[in-house]
Design a protein around this motif. Structure first.
Motif, short mmCIF file in Angstrom:
data_model
loop_
_atom_site.label_atom_id
_atom_site.label_comp_id
_atom_site.label_asym_id
_atom_site.label_seq_id
_atom_site.Cartn_x
_atom_site.Cartn_y
_atom_site.Cartn_z
N ALA A 90 34.15 41.48 58.57
CA ALA A 90 34.38 41.91 57.19
C ALA A 90 34.76 40.73 56.32
N MET A 91 35.52 39.80 56.89
CA MET A 91 35.91 38.62 56.11
C MET A 91 34.68 37.80 55.75
N LEU A 101 47.82 38.12 43.89
CA LEU A 101 47.41 38.71 45.18
C LEU A 101 46.20 39.61 44.97
N ILE A 102 45.24 39.44 45.84
CA ILE A 102 44.04 40.27 45.81
C ILE A 102 44.06 41.13 47.06
N THR A 140 46.08 28.36 39.18
CA THR A 140 46.31 29.74 39.63
C THR A 140 45.93 29.82 41.10
N TYR A 141 46.71 30.58 41.86
CA TYR A 141 46.44 30.77 43.28
C TYR A 141 45.95 32.20 43.49
N HIS A 142 44.74 32.37 43.93
CA HIS A 142 44.20 33.71 44.24
C HIS A 142 44.20 33.90 45.75
N LEU A 143 45.12 34.73 46.20
CA LEU A 143 45.28 34.89 47.64
C LEU A 143 44.96 36.33 48.03
N MET A 144 44.09 36.48 49.00
CA MET A 144 43.76 37.83 49.44
C MET A 144 44.53 38.18 50.69
N SER A 167 28.18 34.40 43.13
CA SER A 167 28.13 34.11 41.69
C SER A 167 29.45 33.56 41.18
N GLY A 168 30.47 33.52 42.02
CA GLY A 168 31.75 33.00 41.57
C GLY A 168 32.66 34.04 40.94
N ALA A 169 32.21 35.30 40.92
CA ALA A 169 33.04 36.35 40.33
C ALA A 169 34.23 36.67 41.23
N LEU A 170 34.10 36.37 42.50
CA LEU A 170 35.22 36.59 43.42
C LEU A 170 36.11 35.36 43.39
N MET A 171 37.30 35.49 42.83
CA MET A 171 38.24 34.38 42.79
C MET A 171 39.10 34.49 44.04
N LEU A 172 38.93 33.58 45.00
CA LEU A 172 39.65 33.69 46.26
C LEU A 172 39.91 32.30 46.79
N ASP A 173 41.19 31.95 46.88
CA ASP A 173 41.52 30.60 47.34
C ASP A 173 41.95 30.57 48.81
N GLY A 174 42.32 31.71 49.35
CA GLY A 174 42.74 31.72 50.75
C GLY A 174 43.13 33.13 51.19
N PHE A 175 43.27 33.27 52.52
CA PHE A 175 43.56 34.58 53.11
C PHE A 175 44.96 34.63 53.72
N ILE A 176 45.65 35.70 53.47
CA ILE A 176 46.78 36.05 54.32
C ILE A 176 46.16 36.84 55.47
N GLY A 177 46.22 36.30 56.65
CA GLY A 177 45.47 36.88 57.76
C GLY A 177 46.23 38.01 58.45
N PRO A 178 45.50 38.88 59.13
CA PRO A 178 46.03 40.08 59.75
C PRO A 178 47.17 39.82 60.74
#
Ligand code: SF4
Ligand code: SF4
Ligand SMILES: [Mg+2]
Ligand SMILES: [Mg+2]
Ligand SMILES: [Mg+2]
Ligand SMILES: [Mg+2]
Ligand SMILES: [Mg+2]
Ligand SMILES: [Mg+2]
Ligand SMILES: [Mg+2]
Ligand SMILES: [Mg+2]
Ligand SMILES: [Mg+2]
Ligand SMILES: [Mg+2]
Lengths: 382, 341, 86, 341, 382, 86
Positions: free
Chosen positions: A177-178, A58-59, A29-33, A189-200
């Motif tokens: 903020a990032m 998408l996050i 799974t890819y978690h992308l913010m 704690s690992g509750a934030l699933m985030l593999d990478g950022f789509i940057g501004p």
């Protein structure tokens, strides 16, 4: 519209989406913010989630300046607006955000105070010139995109020697903020699933891509800077998937037509001249973050509303059931909020994320609650 | 009777007092411009006979700012707006009333321009203004001119249009481009101050409607997408009929400058007001016939089939974007727009 | 909030002001934040201010990339069609 | 749907935007109070059938200040005012429309009070409000609430009332005391600030009219002496019919506090506005019969014959004073009064 | 209404009118001038001319403060009103008087200036207190009746130390005007036919009857002070006819219920304290009359709008065809004016006498243009 | 302009203010110009200010005079009626 329509082309969208499906590894799974509200908005408005395979998630990040402003700062603006001598000017979205006790600037305006919506901060100067008997305060919010115009306006006010103009500064910084997102308890704690950022997109036109370089290095999170058009977003998703698949972790730039590594030097110098770092600033959802916001330099102190009106920091009363803080930290989805949709709607926002069309809740509400009885256009035209 | 000084005079409180000055204003401005047998009766009400059929009544107050804009003014707008609301029932609009709330100090020359514009809009549509009222409020208690118009009309035998009659499978038609009126008004806001080669689409749709119901009397419902735009009006109809709707963005006509202006203002043309457009919903099998009838009229030349009614217990309006994704088209959410109608 | 859009510079009014066009809409904008503007340049417009110049070559490069992906997709579509007719 | 905060909320710009907030206002305030099948249709227009006969249409915008006053408020006034204008033709008023122009910041609680008052006035008169419109203007561009009402009605067969039908020899009847409404409003002006045991006479006259035309269908004309008062209305009728009028001051009913207030304000009760009174002109030989019919109704209990139509090429209205002299009763001349209707 | 209704009794009116007819000498004509607009108004409103024999003629005097104010003074008020910092307050009648170029205060108000109608001069003080940012000017006009309230208001302003209140004083004096009427060219040449005065009612409650004593003595003109109710007027006419028949020439007082020889000492003292005589004042119709008006004393100079705003006297442009001046001198009748009724009407006044209901032209127009097809009330009720 | 009317003093509020009545209309008036007021007195009211007290005895005297003239008129009327019937 050149440089707009080309980046909204449906056929190309199908192509990139096809490539994403082709390249995305079904086993993971890819978690992308997407950090920016501008991206959140584009994602929902153009129906991007429907084009993505289920394992690309998408996050929605905290990159909506309206959303991250803490209630206490809004309450300070309300206090300012209620002063009989003050005309308070701000951007449209800010008017509808509920502060403590659900008092918004719009409601304060209905009480009879003079609150005006601005299209451009330059108009605040005009209003000050037209109302010499009044104190005109520009309630400035925004990330690095919006800061240079405010800096220009402050410079102009100084040049014009305006005695009835000031800025209530709430400008905040994206990289800070990032960092904060990656340093929450949930992240630890690992509750934030985030593999990478789509940057501004537009923030980066000003600050450039260099300030994102710590994220791959320090946290192992790749960043792809992307434009706000939907093809840009899709392409950035593809680029992130490739990095993740290939085990790369770097800052890439999809938005090369407008973003360089250095950004806009002139704008940065001007911001540097007018503003300085605040030691710390409170963010909704993220708490106090050191060096995450700007304040007006002493040289421009006479135009600083916080000094002119001797404002004291207020503690806002958050709506307890509102999940905005967790949503802004990327650990909850609007659907997780019990108030979402009923009673919280864009017409009756209970939290800041339901106000701006860049807020995750508003975007989700306005564009995202889809049923599945679509028919094809071809059929209708048959 | 004194002659009004129309060139340089202004509305004074006395023009609303009910006395001789008011009678002069009415005689020399309103009665002269609207000029018809009913007004000439000089009574506090108009009397007339109506053709047989169900009677329809609609009302709108107009508070547009600025009062004058490319493509019209508050006067023509007030005539078009109510004629259209009457016509949306399938009715032939027959008579209008006009109620003016004037602000002290308003230039009589501007008032005359507005009244003349109402008169020609009324003549063009063939719907006379048969009774009226004038009030004056102190300076600072109004905004130049507010105009209420109320219209009555008669629905020809055999027609039965209502917003609750849309059915899954029906086609959704739109009579032309959207957003022209709202963007025109926005372009005049001092703080936005942009220029574009567009004008308000304000116009009367009664002749278009007459042509449509003649060809396809089975039309389920019509509505003019004014405040709140296409999006809001379709949501209203979806809610009233208990259905969903599926739209196709690429079939919805929008002029390039309207699209561009919306783009830089952060607006969505689907939510921008129109004043001379209509939405019609009809059985799918009649859609092409109706489209042809619409395109044959000057007010429907750019008509298009823009979507279809679907079953949906949520009563959602959805749209396939030009981009290929599907999105919701929600009710208008408290957008901050200038007064447009 | 970060709403911004590319506009074309039509007239340079003075050091700080230009007339810009987008899709037939003309608007006066503030250009104080961007140096060396010329008529025909595209800039990113935000709250009335030009933020940055747009690089047409980079834009073309990005679009070319999309084009390539389009060809890949066409190939996939063709393969799928083949499958379908088998 | 969100619940309106009626107790503490205020009108915001968004309530006029055409979106969901407006729909909530309409549903929870207007539709609930007016509650009838036509409004419930939810269309932009109301449809109904009318009994046979000539149709009558009348419109009035209401801008009274203050909005609430002893004996009524702008809501009841707006219903009475238009019902009366319709009824003055001899018609039975059937349906009303209502157009609201709300000022940003107006308390919803006050709006509800006004709307409830309209609803009960409408119910009491038996004339439903079947369609409406709501606009919101920025604070400082309005004055709380302006209400336009437009009414339609039907004239029963055999009646033919019009302001141009008065004939020399006809009797002039008045349905009750004059000046109550205008003086009540004046008493509320801060700068005048007097107290008196009076209240507005605002009321619907349709039932009185029905009783009158049944007994004396030969009535030439009726009119309600609102702005400009009895004097101005009689001058209008004299001009329209090309006649003169002779009044007798001692027969014109005026309440003592009204007379006293006029005395110290330098006003003449003949020019002060009424909202629940009518003037009727009928053949002299029917006058007593008509007077009796009027006095039998609650709205006509104090009716009186106040004068006679005479031949006069100047169309003067004259009055024999209580003092014995004769004086002209001219048109209202630009008196500076507060907004009263 | 006690002391009002008894003085409007129709039977008594017939009785006095009968007595007048009985006593008036058919061989001569009686030319009686009612000085006051209040009398003019009552005469027309109650239809008194119709009760008098033809040889008793009433001449309308200049006792209408609105009518006698010269256009130049009104133009000065217009100038004041047009100052952006000024709120100009005045009595209702004053608003509609046309100044130079037919510009009235009402029209200036429609232009957007802040002109307010007062019911009581005390309200001007309130307006000043409510508008500390504005200069509130009370445009004061009137004869001796209206002067004491203005004096009280000036005293109050001084007590309150109001820095934004002043009075543009145009108070004038009745006896001076009466002298002037008897000293015009027309009077000298005999063109003014005047056998006696019906003297002021409310002016006399303040100044008393003594100030009229010179008129019998100096000019041989009897004066009978009369109340403003119609029976008072009739009775005064009877009393004048008796004096003339009997060859008496004195000041008599019909209005004994409110007027004494001395008047109101307290009011007179107050006026004396606040005001002083102007050396000369211009009257419409009568020209400059020495010592005919009041000005604010030096002790109250800060509240004198003429000083505060350094007003300079303006020369008004009179409407040439308007006969107000001659009417105010008593030598012409409204009917003699070519503009009377068309185009000059109360709604479109071309001269000051057409404005106030106390102006001769307005009273004549509104009440006096009678046709003669009266029928009796008895007939109607038959 | 010199509009003034007799009103009855109902309540003395303070040295300068009283509540007055006319025909059932009650209004606060300024009494600073008139000394020694008592409830029941009538004063002449002008632009919100009492100008003077009204003398009830003098009023009665004037009315009595009118009464006399009324009797004279009655006599004339009677004489006229007699003439008429002759
Ligand atoms: S739905 Fe509303 S209440 Fe819930 S998190 Fe979003 S903004 Fe807050
Ligand atoms: S009628 Fe008019 S113009 Fe003539 S004298 Fe009178 S006020 Fe002047
Ligand atoms: Mg304020
Ligand atoms: Mg409508
Ligand atoms: Mg409409
Ligand atoms: Mg409509
Ligand atoms: Mg009316
Ligand atoms: Mg009417
Ligand atoms: Mg009416
Ligand atoms: Mg009427
Ligand atoms: Mg409407
Ligand atoms: Mg001014």
């Amino acid at each position: 519209m050149k440089y707009v329509d080309e980046f909204r082309d449906g056929d190309k969208a199908r192509a990139i989406a096809g490539q994403i499906r082709a390249e995305a590894d079904p086993a993971r799974t890819y978690h992308l913010m997407e950090f920016c509200g501008g991206h959140t908005h584009a994602i929902f408005r153009y129906g991007i989630p429907g084009l993505l395979p289920d394992n690309v998630k998408l996050i929605h990040g905290p990159g909506c300046p309206v959303c991250v402003l803490p209630i206490g700062r809004l309450d300070m603006a309300v206090e300012l607006a209620r002063r009989p001598d003050v005309i308070l000017c701000t951007y449209g979205d800010m008017l509808r955000v509920p502060g403590s006790g659900r008092v918004s600037l719009m409601k304060v305006r209905a009480e009879g105070t003079d609150v005006r919506m601005l299209y451009s901060p330059a108009d605040a100067i005009k209003i000050a010139q037209q109302n010499p008997d009044k104190q005109v305060v520009f309630f400035a919010i925004g990330f690095e995109t919006t800061t240079p115009p405010t800096a220009l306006v402050l410079e102009q006010a100084k040049k014009l020697n305006l005695s009835n103009f000031s800025v209530f500064c709430n400008h905040v910084l994206t990289p800070a903020a990032m960092h904060a997102i990656l340093n929450t308890q949930e992240a630890d704690s690992g509750a934030l699933m985030l593999d990478g950022f789509i940057g501004p997109a537009h923030v980066s036109t000003v600050i450039g891509s260099a300030p994102y370089e710590p994220f791959p290095a320090q946290y192992g999170k790749p960043v792809v800077i992307a434009g706000f058009e939907p093809l840009d977003v899709l392409q950035a998703i593809l680029m992130l998937i490739r990095q993740l698949n290939e085990g790369r972790c770097e800052v890439e730039n999809e938005f090369t037509r407008a973003v360089t590594r250095e950004g806009n030097a002139k704008a940065k110098a001007l911001v540097e001249q007018v503003f300085e770092l605040r030691p710390s600033f409170e963010w909704r959802g993220l708490g106090a973050i050191p060096e995450s916001a700007l304040q007006i330099r002493a040289e421009y102190a006479e135009f600083d509303a916080e000094k002119r009106f001797a404002l004291t920091q207020l503690e806002g009363r958050e709506n307890k059931a509102c999940e905005c803080p967790a949503i802004l930290r990327g650990v909850k989805n609007p659907r997780d909020c019990k108030l979402f949709g009923d009673p919280c709607t864009p017409d009756n926002p209970l939290g800041s994320c339901m106000v701006s069309s860049e807020g995750a809740c508003a975007a989700y509400y306005s564009y995202g609650r889809l049923s599945d009885n679509r028919i094809a256009a071809e059929e209708v035209n048959a | 009777m004194n002659r009004l000084n129309i060139a340089n005079g202004r509305v004074e409180m006395v023009h609303g007092s009910g006395g001789r000055a008011m009678a002069e204003l009415i005689d020399q401005l309103f009665a002269q411009a609207f000029d018809n047998e009913w007004l000439a009766q000089g009574n506090d009400q108009a009397q007339f006979t109506l053709p047989p059929g169900r009677v329809v009544m609609a009302t709108d107050s107009h508070v547009v700012s600025p009062l004058f804009f490319p493509g019209g003014d508050i006067g023509s707008l007030s005539v078009h707006g109510t004629i259209n609301d009457v016509a949306m029932s399938g009715a032939r609009p027959c008579y209008l009333s006009a109620g003016f709330i004037l602000e002290e100090g308003f230039p009589l020359a501007d008032l005359k321009r507005i009244v003349d514009s109402m008169a020609s809009a009324s003549k063009e549509a063939g719907v006379p203004i048969v009774t009226g009222d004038t009030k004056v409020v102190e300076r600072g208690k109004g905004d130049g001119v507010f105009i209420n118009t109320t219209g009555i009309g008669v629905v020809p035998e055999g027609l039965n249009l209502s917003g609750d009659r849309a059915q899954p499978g029906d086609a959704i038609l739109l009579s032309g481009t959207i957003g022209d009126h709202g963007v025109t008004i926005l372009s005049l806001r001092e703080s936005l101050g942009f220029e574009a080669d567009i004008q308000s689409d304000s116009q009367s749709l009664n002749r278009l409607v007459a042509a449509m119901v003649e060809v396809v009397p089975e039309i389920r419902c019509m509505r003019d997408p004014t405040r709140g735009g296409l999006a809001n009006t379709l949501n209203e109809l979806a809610k009233q009929s208990g259905v969903g709707m599926q739209l196709f963005e690429k079939q919805i006509p929008v002029r390039e400058p309207v699209r561009a202006a919306c783009e830089f203002l952060g607006l969505d043309p689907l939510y921008v007001a129109n004043e001379g457009k209509l939405i019609a919903i009809c059985p799918q099998e009649k859609a092409e016939q109706l489209l042809k009838a619409m395109r044959a009229q000057p007010q429907g030349r750019e008509a298009a089939i823009i979507g279809r009614v679907v079953e949906d217990s949520h009563h959602f309006v959805q749209m396939e974007t030009v981009f290929g994704g599907n999105r919701m088209v929600d009710w208008l959410n408290g957008e901050q727009l200038p007064r447009i109608c | 909030m970060c709403l911004a859009i590319p506009v074309r510079i039509e007239v340079l009014i003075d050091e700080e002001r230009a007339l810009a066009d987008i899709g037939g809409v003309r608007k006066e904008i503030n250009t104080a934040l961007v140096d060396d503007l010329a008529v025909g340049d595209y800039v990113i417009l935000h709250v009335g201010y030009a933020l940055n110049k747009l690089d047409p070559e980079e834009a073309a490069r990005t679009l070319a990339l999309f084009e390539e992906l389009g060809q890949l997709q066409a190939a996939r579509d063709a393969a799928l069609a083949e499958e379908g007719t088998e």
